[in-house]
Motif scaffolding. Structure first.
Motif, PDB file in Angstrom:
ATOM      1  N   ASP A 238       8.990  10.882   6.291  1.00 22.22           N
ATOM      2  CA  ASP A 238       9.820   9.773   5.818  1.00 22.22           C
ATOM      3  C   ASP A 238      11.283   9.940   6.177  1.00 22.22           C
ATOM      4  OD1 ASP A 238      10.256  11.959   4.252  1.00 22.22           O
ATOM      5  OD2 ASP A 238      10.308  10.857   2.345  1.00 22.22           O
ATOM      6  N   THR A 243      11.825   7.253  11.066  1.00 16.05           N
ATOM      7  CA  THR A 243      11.299   5.906  10.835  1.00 16.05           C
ATOM      8  C   THR A 243      12.034   4.858  11.667  1.00 16.05           C
ATOM      9  OG1 THR A 243      12.743   5.555   8.911  1.00 16.05           O
ATOM     10  CG2 THR A 243      10.576   6.544   8.511  1.00 16.05           C
ATOM     11  N   ALA A 268       5.005  -2.948  10.068  1.00 18.47           N
ATOM     12  CA  ALA A 268       4.668  -2.081   8.937  1.00 18.47           C
ATOM     13  C   ALA A 268       3.321  -1.401   9.160  1.00 18.47           C
ATOM     14  CB  ALA A 268       4.654  -2.893   7.645  1.00 18.47           C
ATOM     15  N   ALA A 272       2.630   2.653   9.416  1.00 15.43           N
ATOM     16  CA  ALA A 272       1.641   3.321   8.565  1.00 15.43           C
ATOM     17  C   ALA A 272       0.684   4.162   9.402  1.00 15.43           C
ATOM     18  CB  ALA A 272       0.884   2.283   7.744  1.00 15.43           C
ATOM     19  N   PRO A 277       5.296   6.995   5.015  1.00 11.85           N
ATOM     20  CA  PRO A 277       4.773   6.706   3.667  1.00 11.85           C
ATOM     21  C   PRO A 277       5.210   5.366   3.091  1.00 11.85           C
ATOM     22  CG  PRO A 277       6.462   8.416   3.590  1.00 11.85           C
ATOM     23  CD  PRO A 277       6.169   8.171   5.028  1.00 11.85           C
ATOM     24  N   ASP A 278       6.390   4.871   3.441  1.00 11.95           N
ATOM     25  CA  ASP A 278       6.888   3.607   2.896  1.00 11.95           C
ATOM     26  C   ASP A 278       7.363   2.725   4.055  1.00 11.95           C
ATOM     27  OD1 ASP A 278       7.977   1.509   1.518  1.00 11.95           O
ATOM     28  OD2 ASP A 278       9.160   2.736   0.144  1.00 11.95           O
ATOM     29  N   PRO A 279       6.433   2.018   4.716  1.00  9.82           N
ATOM     30  CA  PRO A 279       6.813   1.232   5.897  1.00  9.82           C
ATOM     31  C   PRO A 279       7.842   0.150   5.602  1.00  9.82           C
ATOM     32  CG  PRO A 279       4.433   1.520   5.815  1.00  9.82           C
ATOM     33  CD  PRO A 279       4.973   1.996   4.503  1.00  9.82           C
ATOM     34  N   GLU A 280       7.739  -0.518   4.433  1.00 11.57           N
ATOM     35  CA  GLU A 280       8.693  -1.578   4.120  1.00 11.57           C
ATOM     36  C   GLU A 280      10.116  -1.036   4.035  1.00 11.57           C
ATOM     37  OE1 GLU A 280       5.821  -1.124   2.648  1.00 11.57           O
ATOM     38  OE2 GLU A 280       4.733  -2.908   3.323  1.00 11.57           O
ATOM     39  N   LYS A 281      10.269   0.095   3.374  1.00 11.67           N
ATOM     40  CA  LYS A 281      11.599   0.709   3.286  1.00 11.67           C
ATOM     41  C   LYS A 281      12.089   1.137   4.670  1.00 11.67           C
ATOM     42  CE  LYS A 281      14.145   4.479   1.069  1.00 11.67           C
ATOM     43  NZ  LYS A 281      14.054   5.659   0.163  1.00 11.67           N
ATOM     44  N   ALA A 282      11.171   1.622   5.506  1.00 10.83           N
ATOM     45  CA  ALA A 282      11.552   2.031   6.862  1.00 10.83           C
ATOM     46  C   ALA A 282      12.088   0.850   7.655  1.00 10.83           C
ATOM     47  CB  ALA A 282      10.351   2.645   7.575  1.00 10.83           C
ATOM     48  N   GLU A 284      13.503  -1.874   6.410  1.00  8.70           N
ATOM     49  CA  GLU A 284      14.807  -2.212   5.849  1.00  8.70           C
ATOM     50  C   GLU A 284      15.888  -1.285   6.393  1.00  8.70           C
ATOM     51  OE1 GLU A 284      14.530  -2.099   1.644  1.00  8.70           O
ATOM     52  OE2 GLU A 284      13.109  -3.776   1.491  1.00  8.70           O
ATOM     53  N   THR A 285      15.568  -0.004   6.504  1.00 12.53           N
ATOM     54  CA  THR A 285      16.544   0.955   7.036  1.00 12.53           C
ATOM     55  C   THR A 285      16.880   0.635   8.490  1.00 12.53           C
ATOM     56  OG1 THR A 285      15.685   2.675   5.560  1.00 12.53           O
ATOM     57  CG2 THR A 285      16.995   3.396   7.450  1.00 12.53           C
TER      58      THR A 285
END
Length: 735
Positions: A238, A243, A268, A272, A277-282, A284-285
């Motif tokens: 992560d 990411t 996303a 994955a 582990p957190d594609p949505e947050k990736a 956004e980053t």
């Protein structure tokens, strides 16, 4: 399933993760690995860095004589640049112009500046009246329009050669080698890393090892291993650096399949699969850091006429037509290209002078519009050519451009009326530029328009002056461009300009066969002159044997055609009957030799990829200190010796994407049993349609062939050009 869009580019090694690919070995041949790198690690896939710009032809004007004499003295110090360099440099210039134009639009406009045509004339008249040098009545005195006379030929003004980017310094390369060695990667990658990341590549890699993914051919698991070697326990799945790099890499891979953007869900899902582990947050980053761009079509809210008090008043416009378009993610290079292309097409539509032209439907449409789309098969190509001839008689500056060099006839080449598109964009052919930097043209006819990718289309439209008419002509049933985008299909789907469909059928048994394929029917046609021959085979080995027999013996004996007039087309590069196996067998029979020049001998047929998505076929003439010399039929071309391994392959056998836009007297289509997954209606239509006089089908796929024609369509490409065109050009009641 159609062929991958990047198959014209150099090959990639075969240890590819199939979870990310929809095709076998023909998958993403965006780069070939360096031989030294492959031997050093056996893991990291690499490719030769693309060269930059090419020196354009100098002006012939007398004023340039002194400059030419001065340039002669420095020729040895300034080596000539390749055509691939010119194309890549032109792309960089395009992006710079796009950015400059966007900044210019956001700034204030000086009063009376940047006016042309009628607006400039009115401003001059107003100032003349204010100054007393003219009367106000002169505004209302109609001036008779003089008859248009043919323009005298103008001396072409060639654009200056774009400057080549500076080569990485020895210090920069040494620093990159040191970082690569610490991470366990081959030092042979140093040149490509420095070219991709710049002079500070060593510092960039040290701080973010996953930037190694910017080198074509490097895969995520290889970048992960490199990062672990450099960072130890300080990295994890992560890690934001990882990411973000993976998000960019996924969009780069999508571009090789023809997409200019992907939906959030697709990105996303890809993240994955690579353990994020957190594609949505990736995502956004990546968006917040500016690595990728987020696009969301805005929907207007409307007030229903029958809304009762107390009911929600805001509803989405167009909600009756289905859900809103999902948000998209894209890379800035393709976003800028699509926006520039849409803006340029809208500019041509708005600045054209509407006229009434006599003639057929196509002539009348072109007279009244700045952008016209023309569709039809091979026989229909005569219609835009006739349009160009009629426009020349009107005194207009006209040019026809084609995708494949082989489609330019000797008379057209001598007269300069038809040129290859790549030569036009590089400045090697065509009318040159006017004083404002645009091509000196009143009408440009683009044949083989389905082969236009979005970046090439943007470069072309950017070069056209205001008021120039543009005709895009092609067969919408063929395979799309090898590069990202679907320019012709998107323009047709947008319905913002006239679309003229030819009613001229392709003649003969071949025309009947291909026309049936276009509507999903594989018909048995009468071929009394052996125009179509089916050769059944049991396995791939027999397919290769029969193909060599057809090219070397059967077709020459039956039709009097030399092997050079026959082209072999197959589904992919790999496999037991792919282009590599077929070319090996064909070379042994047609031009045996030791491969003196990097595996090639004089007389070998070759396919050269000067830039991703573009193939130039030719014959090897020899080699010298500069590289391998080829005869392309349109002149001599030199493949730099450092690019021979990565960008050149034997070319008796091609893939359908490489062959698209070309035509040959005889074609042998090879369909071994393992080719079935790569077949689709557009693939079969394109491959069979390359034959002019004779088509042999080496058939080993049984019912997979008619089933693919009837059921398997080309996968849709995710692009943004269609909504951009609709937003700029659709009439209010059509939006």
């Amino acid at each position: 399933m159609t062929e991958p869009s990047g198959e014209t580019a150099p090959e990639a090694p075969e240890d590819v993760d199939q979870a990310d690919v929809e095709q076998d070995d023909a998958d993403r041949e965006d780069a070939a690995p360096s031989a030294e790198a492959a031997e050093a690690t056996g893991s990291v896939e690499t490719s030769e860095p693309d060269e930059s710009s090419e020196a354009a032809a100098p002006s012939e004007s007398p004023e340039a004589a002194e400059a030419a004499e001065a340039a002669d003295s420095s020729k040895e110090a300034a080596p000539e640049l390749s055509e691939a360099q010119a194309e890549l440099a032109a792309q960089r210039e395009l992006r710079a112009r796009i950015e400059a134009r966007k900044a210019e639009k956001s700034g204030p406009v000086a009063s009376g500046s940047k006016l042309s045509g009628t607006a400039a004339d009115l401003l001059a008249a107003v100032r003349a009246v204010e100054g007393g040098s003219a009367s106000g009545g002169s505004f209302y005195a109609p001036a008779p329009e003089p008859p248009r006379a043919p323009r005298p030929p103008e001396a072409p003004v060639r654009p200056a050669a774009p400057a080549a980017p500076p080569a990485p310094t020895a210090g920069a390369l040494a620093g990159v080698r040191e970082v690569l060695a610490r991470g366990g990667a081959p030092e042979a990658l140093a040149g490509q890393v420095a070219a991709a990341l710049g002079e500070q590549a060593a510092e960039a890699l040290t701080g973010d090892p996953w930037q190694l993914l910017a080198v074509a051919g490097v895969r995520p698991e290889q970048a992960d291993g490199f990062a672990r070697a450099l960072l130890g326990g300080a990295c994890g799945p992560d890690d934001p650096r990882r990411t973000v790099a993976l998000t960019v890499w996924l969009l780069d891979r999508a571009a090789l399949q023809g997409h200019t953007a992907l939906t959030l869900d697709e990105v996303a899902a890809g993240l994955a699969r690579h353990g994020v582990p957190d594609p949505e947050k990736a995502v956004e980053t990546a968006v917040s850091e500016g690595a990728v761009l987020l696009f969301q079509e805005e929907a207007e809210e409307t007030e229903p006429e029958d809304a009762e008090e107390g009911e929600p008043s805001g509803t989405l416009a167009g909600s009756d037509e289905g859900p809103a378009e999902p948000p998209l993610l894209g890379l800035d290079r393709y976003a800028l290209a699509e926006e520039s292309l849409a803006d340029g097409l809208a500019r041509l539509v708005r600045t054209v002078t509407v006229e009434e032209w006599d003639g057929g439907e196509l002539e009348r449409a072109v007279g009244g519009h700045g952008l016209v789309l023309h569709t039809g098969g091979e026989a229909a190509r005569a219609e835009p050519l006739a349009l160009a001839a009629a426009a020349r008689e009107r005194g207009l500056r006209v040019l026809v451009t084609v995708h494949d060099t082989g489609r330019v006839g000797d008379e057209e080449r001598a007269a300069g009326t038809t040129v290859p598109l790549a030569a036009l964009l590089s400045g090697a052919a065509g009318p040159g530029r006017d004083e404002e930097g645009g091509l000196a043209l009143d009408l440009l006819v683009v044949l083989d328009a389905p082969q236009l990718d979005v970046e090439t289309g943007a470069m072309l439209v950017e070069a056209l002056p205001d008021g120039c008419r543009l005709v895009l002509s092609g067969d919408p049933e063929v395979l799309g461009s090898a590069g990202p985008g679907a320019v012709f299909a998107d323009a047709l789907a947008a319905r913002v300009c006239p679309r003229v469909a030819s009613r001229r059928p392709d003649p003969g048994p071949l025309g009947e066969l291909v026309s049936g394929i276009g509507v999903g029917e594989l018909n048995q046609v009468e071929a009394p002159g052996k125009e179509v021959v089916i050769v059944p085979v049991r396995d791939a080995g027999e397919a290769v044997h029969r193909t060599v027999q057809l090219v070397a013996d059967s077709v020459p004996r039956a039709f009097g055609l030399s092997p050079e007039q026959t082209r072999v087309i197959t589904v992919g590069h790999g496999g037991s009957a792919g282009t590599r196996a077929l070319n090996t067998a064909l070379k042994q029979r047609l031009n045996p030799g030791p491969g003196r020049f990097g595996g090639y001998d004089p007389g070998d047929r070759v396919a050269y990829a000067p830039a991703p998505g573009r193939t130039v076929t030719g014959t090897v003439l020899g080699a010298d200190a500069e590289g391998l010399r080829l005869d392309t039929g349109d002149g001599e071309l030199v493949v730099p010796k450092e690019r021979v391994e990565s960008a050149l392959r034997h070319g008796w056998a091609l893939t359908a994407h490489q062959a698209a836009g070309g035509r040959w007297p005889a074609v042998v289509v090879v369909l071994p049993g393992d080719a079935a997954p790569g077949l689709s209606r557009p693939w079969v239509y394109t491959a069979f349609g390359r034959a002019e006089r004779h088509l042999s089908v080496v058939h080993g796929v049984d019912q997979a062939l008619p089933r693919s024609v009837a059921e398997v369509l080309a996968p849709a490409r995710t692009t943004r050009l269609r909504p951009l065109l609709i937003g700029l050009l659709a009439a209010p009641d059509e939006e």
